[in-house]
Design a protein around this motif. Structure first.
Motif, mmCIF file in Angstrom:
data_model
loop_
_atom_site.group_PDB
_atom_site.id
_atom_site.type_symbol
_atom_site.label_atom_id
_atom_site.label_comp_id
_atom_site.label_asym_id
_atom_site.label_seq_id
_atom_site.Cartn_x
_atom_site.Cartn_y
_atom_site.Cartn_z
ATOM 1 N N ALA A 1 0.828 -1.205 0.000
ATOM 2 C CA ALA A 1 0.000 0.000 0.000
ATOM 3 C C ALA A 1 0.863 1.255 0.000
ATOM 4 O O ALA A 1 0.569 2.238 -0.699
ATOM 5 N N ALA A 2 1.947 1.240 0.777
ATOM 6 C CA ALA A 2 2.866 2.384 0.802
ATOM 7 C C ALA A 2 3.532 2.563 -0.555
ATOM 8 O O ALA A 2 3.647 3.687 -1.062
ATOM 9 N N SER A 3 3.965 1.466 -1.161
ATOM 10 C CA SER A 3 4.626 1.529 -2.464
ATOM 11 C C SER A 3 3.688 2.069 -3.537
ATOM 12 O O SER A 3 4.109 2.811 -4.432
ATOM 13 N N ARG A 4 2.428 1.688 -3.451
ATOM 14 C CA ARG A 4 1.439 2.200 -4.414
ATOM 15 C C ARG A 4 1.380 3.723 -4.352
ATOM 16 O O ARG A 4 1.338 4.400 -5.392
ATOM 17 N N CYS A 5 1.365 4.287 -3.136
ATOM 18 C CA CYS A 5 1.323 5.744 -2.988
ATOM 19 C C CYS A 5 2.625 6.393 -3.438
ATOM 20 O O CYS A 5 2.616 7.416 -4.138
ATOM 21 N N LEU A 6 3.748 5.796 -3.063
ATOM 22 C CA LEU A 6 5.044 6.356 -3.436
ATOM 23 C C LEU A 6 5.258 6.334 -4.946
ATOM 24 O O LEU A 6 5.940 7.204 -5.499
ATOM 25 N N SER A 7 4.680 5.351 -5.622
ATOM 26 C CA SER A 7 4.890 5.201 -7.067
ATOM 27 C C SER A 7 4.235 6.321 -7.870
ATOM 28 O O SER A 7 4.490 6.463 -9.061
ATOM 29 N N LYS B 1 1.056 -8.817 -4.582
ATOM 30 C CA LYS B 1 1.836 -8.970 -5.816
ATOM 31 C C LYS B 1 1.258 -8.099 -6.930
ATOM 32 O O LYS B 1 2.003 -7.430 -7.662
ATOM 33 N N ASN B 2 -0.061 -8.097 -7.082
ATOM 34 C CA ASN B 2 -0.685 -7.297 -8.132
ATOM 35 C C ASN B 2 -0.530 -5.803 -7.887
ATOM 36 O O ASN B 2 -0.318 -5.024 -8.819
ATOM 37 N N ILE B 3 -0.618 -5.392 -6.635
ATOM 38 C CA ILE B 3 -0.421 -3.977 -6.309
ATOM 39 C C ILE B 3 0.989 -3.541 -6.690
ATOM 40 O O ILE B 3 1.190 -2.454 -7.254
ATOM 41 N N LEU B 4 1.966 -4.385 -6.409
ATOM 42 C CA LEU B 4 3.358 -4.029 -6.728
ATOM 43 C C LEU B 4 3.629 -4.062 -8.219
ATOM 44 O O LEU B 4 4.447 -3.286 -8.734
ATOM 45 N N ILE B 5 2.958 -4.933 -8.945
ATOM 46 C CA ILE B 5 3.081 -4.932 -10.416
ATOM 47 C C ILE B 5 2.560 -3.608 -10.961
ATOM 48 O O ILE B 5 3.177 -2.990 -11.847
ATOM 49 N N ASP B 6 1.429 -3.154 -10.443
ATOM 50 C CA ASP B 6 0.883 -1.863 -10.869
ATOM 51 C C ASP B 6 1.840 -0.721 -10.533
ATOM 52 O O ASP B 6 2.065 0.181 -11.350
ATOM 53 N N ALA B 7 2.402 -0.760 -9.324
ATOM 54 C CA ALA B 7 3.327 0.303 -8.911
ATOM 55 C C ALA B 7 4.559 0.334 -9.807
ATOM 56 O O ALA B 7 5.088 1.407 -10.123
ATOM 57 N N SER B 8 5.004 -0.841 -10.243
ATOM 58 C CA SER B 8 6.198 -0.934 -11.095
ATOM 59 C C SER B 8 5.975 -0.316 -12.472
ATOM 60 O O SER B 8 6.939 0.026 -13.160
ATOM 61 N N ALA B 9 4.727 -0.164 -12.858
ATOM 62 C CA ALA B 9 4.428 0.413 -14.165
ATOM 63 C C ALA B 9 4.658 1.914 -14.203
ATOM 64 O O ALA B 9 4.833 2.494 -15.284
ATOM 65 N N SER B 10 4.676 2.553 -13.028
ATOM 66 C CA SER B 10 4.825 4.009 -13.000
ATOM 67 C C SER B 10 6.052 4.491 -12.240
ATOM 68 O O SER B 10 6.353 5.682 -12.233
ATOM 69 N N THR C 1 7.763 -2.027 8.147
ATOM 70 C CA THR C 1 6.376 -2.482 8.216
ATOM 71 C C THR C 1 6.196 -3.730 9.071
ATOM 72 O O THR C 1 5.070 -4.078 9.424
ATOM 73 N N ASP C 2 7.289 -4.428 9.405
ATOM 74 C CA ASP C 2 7.214 -5.610 10.265
ATOM 75 C C ASP C 2 7.457 -5.163 11.698
ATOM 76 O O ASP C 2 8.527 -4.645 12.011
ATOM 77 N N ILE C 3 6.464 -5.370 12.560
ATOM 78 C CA ILE C 3 6.602 -4.908 13.929
ATOM 79 C C ILE C 3 7.773 -5.596 14.631
ATOM 80 O O ILE C 3 8.411 -5.031 15.520
ATOM 81 N N SER C 4 8.095 -6.812 14.223
ATOM 82 C CA SER C 4 9.182 -7.557 14.867
ATOM 83 C C SER C 4 10.554 -6.980 14.534
ATOM 84 O O SER C 4 11.549 -7.352 15.156
ATOM 85 N N ALA D 1 -4.036 -1.692 8.308
ATOM 86 C CA ALA D 1 -2.642 -1.831 7.865
ATOM 87 C C ALA D 1 -2.402 -1.044 6.584
ATOM 88 O O ALA D 1 -1.402 -0.327 6.446
ATOM 89 N N CYS D 2 -3.313 -1.172 5.632
ATOM 90 C CA CYS D 2 -3.160 -0.464 4.360
ATOM 91 C C CYS D 2 -3.261 1.044 4.543
ATOM 92 O O CYS D 2 -2.470 1.805 3.967
ATOM 93 N N LEU D 3 -4.221 1.480 5.346
ATOM 94 C CA LEU D 3 -4.374 2.916 5.585
ATOM 95 C C LEU D 3 -3.129 3.493 6.253
ATOM 96 O O LEU D 3 -2.695 4.607 5.933
#
Length: 429
Positions: free
Chosen positions: A5-11, A116-125, A187-190, A410-412
């Motif tokens: 979700a973060a990558s989608r916004c950053l892209s 995976k699909n969200i990141l494929i979309d982000a990679s397009a831009s 993004t991983d709390i651990s 998490a996404c928000l």
């Protein structure tokens, strides 16, 4: 999902580079991971079995997230999940509101496909680079360049379930960009655990403390993955249960395009049962302080069989959820695996600092109390992420979110952190 979700916004800013480091054995996904196994059944014939073994479905209750989900539906990434859903537990204690508070959404062809699909979309831009099977073990900031260099490992030594000796013997090197990165979103709390934990990212102590203070406590869960040699005759597709061991169960084939050769069920434990198992078999050696990875031997001899036995007890109980339609017994299972989610969910915001259902195990606060998980709503008037703009270091995810625990929060959180980062660097205009 937070990272996706973060990558989608950053892209949206095409002139930046986005590197994603994922420690998982099966690629990006985290708690939305799916599994596929090729097995031999009772007749020694080849069969494929599939499971969503983490997040079972998600909600879209806020207007902002609804708009995003509707777009994913149009693209064929997501579908509303419909089926025969039942419950034997109080409505306010149902597993994310199932069945009383629809709609419920799933990723088409397994929950892991969504990230995976969200990141494929982000990679397009934008320039998006994914580094699978990589563990970030240390963050080093160059005072002169103000960039973060990432030190870590890859391959077998990076995984959560790798033997401790292999992990200790491995060599750590700079990963990603040699020159470093302008900003880091965790993004991983651990990652904010001490160095003993396999997911520790060597986060600065003061930042780790701030993260832990904001989290309060986490909710652990265990999931069993069971494939039966023949049809079970269980009439429902998913259900929430009033049972001390099993909280929820879902049939894989009831989800869109999740085809399997055998009837497969994901059985999710209660938080109280998971706490008991972590207390019995802790994640840290009490004498040496070493991390204890979850092993297949343990998972398939303790929580796996116990969750299966509890599930059979539920569906064969004539006074339970099926009443007079209760089964006599379940068919023979031909496959079993299990997963320990030590940080499955955050506790609710109002329980962050105090709860009667809290236990501290290996120095980690866990909470097993039951509270409403539907609908998703703002639980606290605060930021949905943690930020140190001076260091350009951020922590996002459901554990940081001010919303009800779950994928939506998490996404928000990831989106809010990404938008804040772009504004901080003057890249949002």
């Amino acid at each position: 999902m937070t990272g996706a979700a973060a990558s989608r916004c950053l892209s949206k800013c095409s002139n930046i580079q986005i590197d994603i480091f994922d420690q998982g054995r099966r690629g990006v996904g985290g708690r939305t991971s799916s599994r596929r196994y090729d097995i031999r059944d009772g007749n020694d014939e080849a069969a494929t079995v599939r499971f969503d073994h983490g997040c079972q479905f998600f909600r879209a209750d806020t207007e902002r997230f609804k708009k995003l989900v509707y777009g994913w539906i149009e693209k064929g990434y997501v579908s509303e999940w419909n089926g025969d859903f039942r419950s034997s537990i109080k409505q306010e204690h149902e597993f994310f509101g199932l069945p009383s508070t629809p709609p419920f959404y799933v990723a088409v062809d397994g929950m892991q496909s969504l990230s995976k699909n969200i990141l494929i979309d982000a990679s397009a831009s934008a320039d998006v680079r994914i580094h699978p099977g990589v563990r970030v073990a240390q963050l080093d900031r160059d005072v002169a360049t103000k960039k973060w260099r990432l030190i870590g490992t890859s391959g077998e030594a990076a995984y959560h379930d790798t033997a401790e000796k292999l992990q200790l013997d491995c060599q750590r090197n700079v990963i990603g960009e040699e020159s470093g990165y302008d900003a880091v979103i965790l993004t991983d709390i651990s990652s904010s655990f001490g160095g003993w934990h396999r997911a520790s990212a060597g986060v600065p102590d003061f930042f780790s403390k701030a993260v832990r203070d904001k989290v309060g406590a986490r909710v652990p869960l265990l999931t069993a993955m069971i494939a039966f040699d023949s049809a079970t005759s269980i009439p429902f597709d998913a259900a929430s249960f009033d049972h001390p061991v099993v909280w929820f169960a879902a049939k894989t084939s009831s989800k869109p395009q999740m085809k399997t050769d055998k009837e497969c069920w994901s059985i999710v434990s209660t938080a109280s049962y998971a706490c008991e198992k972590i207390e019995e078999t802790p994640m840290q050696d009490q004498k040496t302080g070493a991390f204890i990875p979850q092993s297949p031997d343990y998972l398939t001899t303790v929580p796996g069989p116990e969750l299966l036995a509890a599930f059979e007890e539920i569906v064969c109980d004539k006074t339970g959820i099926l009443g007079d339609n209760a089964l006599c017994k379940l068919p023979t299972h031909v496959f079993m695996d299990a997963q320990r989610w030590g940080s499955a969910l955050p506790c609710h915001r109002h329980l962050r600092h105090e709860s009667s259902a809290r236990k501290v195990l290996s120095g980690v606060p866990y909470d097993s109390g039951l509270h409403p998980l539907a609908p998703t709503r703002i639980e606290e008037d605060s930021k949905s992420f943690l930020a140190d703009d001076d260091l350009a270091l951020y922590q996002a995810g459901d554990m940081m979110s001010n919303h009800t625990p779950g994928l939506e929060g998490a996404c928000l959180s990831g989106m809010d952190a990404a938008e804040h980062l772009l504004a901080h660097f003057g890249l949002n205009g």
